[in-house]
Design an enzyme around this catalytic site. Structure first.
Site, PDB file in Angstrom:
ATOM      1  N   GLU A 255       0.884  -1.165   0.000  1.00 20.98           N
ATOM      2  CA  GLU A 255       0.000   0.000   0.000  1.00 20.98           C
ATOM      3  C   GLU A 255       0.918   1.210   0.000  1.00 20.98           C
ATOM      4  OE1 GLU A 255      -1.211   3.219   1.564  1.00 20.98           O
ATOM      5  OE2 GLU A 255      -1.906   2.093   3.317  1.00 20.98           O
ATOM      6  N   CYS A 294      -2.265   8.463   3.646  1.00 21.71           N
ATOM      7  CA  CYS A 294      -2.220   7.846   2.316  1.00 21.71           C
ATOM      8  C   CYS A 294      -3.547   8.012   1.593  1.00 21.71           C
ATOM      9  CB  CYS A 294      -1.844   6.378   2.425  1.00 21.71           C
ATOM     10  SG  CYS A 294      -2.934   5.430   3.515  1.00 21.71           S
TER      11      CYS A 294
END
Length: 676
Positions: A255, A294
């Protein structure tokens, strides 16, 4: 405070030189980290040899209970984590996401483990597949825990949530964890692991924590291990190119960078609830964790005619943001995580300014409450406007990981989808529209490039969890630039830590192996009704075959009058002429279920405490007046729930006198334990 690593059940100080970790608020050293000297081969060996077997001996329900107790333990002691986390630049609101959010994720997985998983050590995946004409050879998939280790490499922005959201599904799956927190906020993760270790809830070897460099850790990985990484694209690519990852086919979950978008719909102009929600969400995502998420909004897309209004509304909202010491109640945004991160953000903003104009925020002029703007890593919210986003490149490729967002206009929904997809793969995009047609076009226009889509409008405004909040129930990850990985998503997250195996054999053999009766396996028919058996005494395959009952026209008409279900197929022979499914007047499906219960239920008080559910119902053949039905009831699966009772899943078939299947379903009962 010198940070030790928690390995092989004890705290060990690494060798080498010590380096200071500085407060994002004051610049003072708050902790020190060593440069290495740990034996990574021994760390992994301890996880595989001690932690793995201890976890695999437990059922999903037992592991879930551990997670629940751990969550409760941490919840009572989170204030100390809050105090430390302020030094990373996190406000109290930021800590609600990181610390409380991480603990909440443990609670969610504990609940899902109890409610959605069996009280077993493996999972059955999917239905039985017939592999032969006669039915003596079948197939079924099962999932078993990997015998290796889960190596979790976490980012600096969420030292608690990042650790716990990876830990929960791994422990629930039965796989031990070696966690490696990012150094710059490692003191918070270190405190969290110390609490976990002091609780004594997890078995020895289930969790180890490496502070500082990982050394030769990757050299000791095997095909049974899993690496789950959160961080930059550059680091992810470096790790994925490690020769051991390729040679051993180590499962790698990434990720990484994500240029997430918020899209204002054409109908959502100024004055609409959706416009206000859009402005609020963009500003929030720029300032929560100082934009170091993120999932933060990096690109704010709006119809070209609304761009001036969007910029002005954001200016007004961002101007009210109080920046400073995150421990203060009146401060909404703290600093970025450190001075090097501030320099990186500013360098990237300068690169973005080649294609975009800075329309709000001046790094050289910033008011800071209760802290020194020179020694702390403070930045103001920085809003840019890209006038020609179709020709621009950097705004779709370069992420400034801080309080930075670029506004850009679009002409039509096709244009909006094209711009959103220029991010080449994102974790999340949010859509702000009350027009279902526009939402549909956008969802299917951008879906292939995004791991999550949030459609926010006035109907869900009060309860929606926001653009930037990954929920443990839903998948977190994204394609392309975002890394291609998937975390969370409820029990789907366990699949990373388990091996899917295709079993093939006879129904009898696979029934015994899996503890789930398969049609075609032997049935155990005895004079005593299976409903007279306590949970422990009921064996899989125990069956009951009922007598027959003829369905009469009077039965059908009485049921129709009694229930009010007067659907024409039950009431009129004339209405069913030429019907593609009904050969004439037929019995109600629920009449068949009611009569089936009457045929198999044992009426006297006994171990069956309750019938609490019915799954997978299918009506396969209509029954006409004058036809007889009979029932076959077979114990398919068992799962203990507590000391008082367990769940029994029964396979049920309703057949005609000629043996044709009229209906199938699974009945769920709660059966008392012996002595209750």
């Amino acid at each position: 405070m010198r940070l030790e690593s928690f390995i092989q059940g004890r705290w060990i100080a690494p060798g080498g030189d010590w380096t200071g970790i500085r407060s994002a608020v004051t610049g003072a050293v708050v902790a020190e980290v060593g440069s290495g000297g740990l034996s990574m081969g021994e760390v992994l060996d301890h996880a595989r040899r001690v932690g793995g077997p201890a976890l695999r001996r437990l059922t999903f329900h037992q592991r879930a209970e551990m997670l629940k107790r751990l969550a409760a333990y941490l919840n009572e002691r989170r204030d100390g984590l809050y105090a430390l986390s302020h030094q990373t630049g996190a406000t109290r609101g930021d800590n609600l996401i990181d610390i409380d959010g991480g603990i909440g994720t443990l609670f969610v997985y504990a609940s899902k483990g109890r409610r959605e998983l069996p009280n077993a050590t493996f999972l059955i995946d999917g239905a039985v597949e017939p592999l032969s004409r006669g039915g003596s050879f079948v197939g079924r998939h099962v999932l078993t825990a990997r015998t290796g280790c889960a190596v979790h490499i976490n980012a600096f922005n969420f030292p608690c949530w990042g650790l716990l959201e990876k830990l929960a599904p791994a422990i629930l799956a039965g796989v031990p964890v070696v966690t490696k927190p990012a150094t710059v906020t490692a003191y918070v993760a270190h405190a969290l692991v110390r609490l976990i270790a002091e609780s004594g809830i997890l078995p020895d070897g289930a969790l180890q924590c490496v502070i500082g460099p990982t050394g030769d850790l990757f050299d000791h990985l095997t095909g049974q291990d899993v690496v789950s990484f959160t961080g930059s694209a550059e680091t992810a690519q470096m790790l994925q190119r490690h020769p051991v990852i390729a040679r051993e086919a180590v499962h790698f979950v990434a990720e990484r960078d994500s240029l997430n978008a918020a899209i204002l719909g054409p109908d959502a102009g100024p004055g609409t609830p959706e416009f206000d929600l859009y402005i609020k969400e963009v500003a929030k995502e720029m300032t929560v964790k100082a934009g170091q998420k993120c999932t933060a909004i990096r690109r704010a897309l709006a119809p070209r005619q609304h761009v001036p209004a969007v910029i002005e509304a954001l200016r007004q909202r961002l101007a009210r943001v109080r920046i400073g010491d995150p421990a203060r109640d009146d401060v909404r945004m703290g600093p970025v995580v450190g001075l090097s991160q501030r320099r990186d953000v500013l360098a990237r903003v300068e690169a973005l300014r080649a294609e975009a104009e800075l329309v709000f925020g001046d790094p050289a002029r910033i008011t800071v409450e209760g802290a020194d703007p020179e020694t702390g890593a403070f930045l103001p919210p920085l809003l840019l406007h890209c006038a020609d986003p179709l020709r621009a490149r950097q705004v779709h490729a370069l992420e400034a990981f801080g309080p930075v967002c670029t506004v850009m206009g679009y002409d039509g929904l096709e244009d909006a989808a094209l711009l959103a997809n220029r991010g080449e793969g994102s974790l999340v995009a949010s859509l702000y529209t009350h027009d279902a047609a526009a939402a549909t076009e956008l969802v299917f226009g951008v879906g292939a490039y995004h791991g999550r889509l949030v459609v926010i409008d006035r109907d869900c405004a009060k309860e929606q969890t926001g653009h930037g909040s990954p929920m443990p129930h839903m998948m977190h990850g994204g394609p392309g630039r975002a890394g291609g990985g998937e975390e969370l998503g409820g029990v789907r997250a366990l699949h990373h830590y388990m091996q899917r195996t295709a079993l093939q054999g006879s129904p009898a053999m696979l029934s015994r192996i899996t503890g789930s009766w398969i049609k075609g396996a032997p049935e155990d028919i005895r004079p005593e009704h299976p409903f007279r058996c306590h949970f422990e005494d009921l064996e899989i395959g125990r069956s009951f075959h009922s007598a027959e009952r003829v369905i009469t026209l009077e039965d059908i008409e009485h049921f129709a009058e009694f229930t009010g279900d007067t659907f024409y197929a039950h009431m009129s022979e004339e209405a069913t002429k030429g019907h593609p499914f009904f050969p004439g007047r037929v019995a109600h499906g629920y009449l068949l279920l009611s009569f089936a219960a009457g045929l198999f239920v044992d009426p006297d008080p006994g171990p069956v405490l309750a019938n609490y559910g019915l799954d997978s119902l299918r009506f396969l053949k209509p029954i006409q007046p004058g036809e007889a039905i009979r029932v076959r009831l077979t114990a398919k699966e068992k799962s203990p729930r507590n000391a008082q009772y367990g769940e029994v899943r029964w396979d049920v078939e309703i057949r005609t006198a000629a043996g044709e299947i009229a209906a199938t379903y699974e009945l769920l009962t709660m059966n008392a334990m012996r002595g209750v």
